[in-house]
Design an enzyme around this catalytic site. Structure first.
Site, PDB file in Angstrom:
ATOM      1  N   ASP A 138       6.411  43.720  46.765  1.00 51.22           N
ATOM      2  CA  ASP A 138       7.269  44.146  45.653  1.00 51.22           C
ATOM      3  C   ASP A 138       6.794  43.454  44.385  1.00 51.22           C
ATOM      4  O   ASP A 138       6.260  42.346  44.435  1.00 51.22           O
ATOM      5  CB  ASP A 138       8.728  43.775  45.927  1.00 51.22           C
ATOM      6  CG  ASP A 138       9.341  44.599  47.051  1.00 51.22           C
ATOM      7  OD1 ASP A 138       8.956  45.769  47.214  1.00 51.22           O
ATOM      8  OD2 ASP A 138      10.209  44.065  47.757  1.00 51.22           O
TER       9      ASP A 138
ATOM     10  N   ASP B  64       9.692  52.128  46.697  1.00 52.36           N
ATOM     11  CA  ASP B  64      11.152  51.999  46.635  1.00 52.36           C
ATOM     12  C   ASP B  64      11.733  52.907  45.560  1.00 52.36           C
ATOM     13  O   ASP B  64      12.793  53.511  45.744  1.00 52.36           O
ATOM     14  CB  ASP B  64      11.552  50.548  46.339  1.00 52.36           C
ATOM     15  CG  ASP B  64      11.096  49.562  47.402  1.00 52.36           C
ATOM     16  OD1 ASP B  64      10.947  49.975  48.577  1.00 52.36           O
ATOM     17  OD2 ASP B  64      10.885  48.387  47.056  1.00 52.36           O
TER      18      ASP B  64
END
Length: 166
Positions: free
Chosen positions: A126, A144
């Site tokens: 991330d 995401d």
């Protein structure tokens, strides 16, 4: 035996799989860039509310089960792979339903992107970090984002379908 010509649904299926592939490639490319330029925990301030940061998430959304001991890597990989197969089937069956197919293809591209991370690295990379006045939203990535947009479009598609049914 003669081959059947492409049908409009078949062409749409290829387009939706192409959209999912574009999202997947974008996701993996951005993660490779982050891993190439940032060490774990490094960050760069971009604006007063946004940073680029390298974070590893071994759990699911919002780091759910991140400290579960390692079994979650394969659990989420199997769930993601099974969901991907279901989504390809849904796209084949409903390729002509534009909003629904866009939603499913977006979720598919994101899900496969995160499954690849789990298989290759044991965690999801991330790097998008939004914050405001001391509050930080959990870091996330392109996959995401695609999953979130796809889920929102699924909800919108269902609301519109119910409204048309009245």
């Amino acid at each position: 035996m003669a081959r059947k010509p492409f049908t409009p649904a078949g062409i749409n299926l290829l387009a939706w799989l192409g959209w999912a592939m574009l999202l997947l490639i974008t996701d993996q490319f951005t993660k490779v860039l982050i891993m190439g330029y940032y060490q774990l925990g490094d960050s760069t301030t971009v604006t007063t509310f946004f940073n680029i940061v390298r974070v590893h998430n071994s759990g699911a959304a919002f780091s759910f089960l991140a400290s579960a001991g390692g079994w979650q890597r394969w659990f989420f990989t199997i769930i993601g792979a099974g969901a991907a197969l279901l989504m390809v089937w849904l796209l084949k069956k409903h390729a002509g339903q534009t909003l629904f197919a866009f939603a499913i293809a977006s979720i598919l591209g994101g899900a496969v992107g995160n499954v690849i991370d789990r298989v290759l690295y044991g965690h999801v990379v991330d790097f998008l970090d939004f914050h405001w006045r001391g509050w930080h939203f959990p870091a996330f990535n392109v996959a995401d984002s695609a999953i979130t947009v796809g889920a929102a479009c699924l909800i919108l598609d269902e609301l519109l379908r119910v409204r048309r049914g009245r």
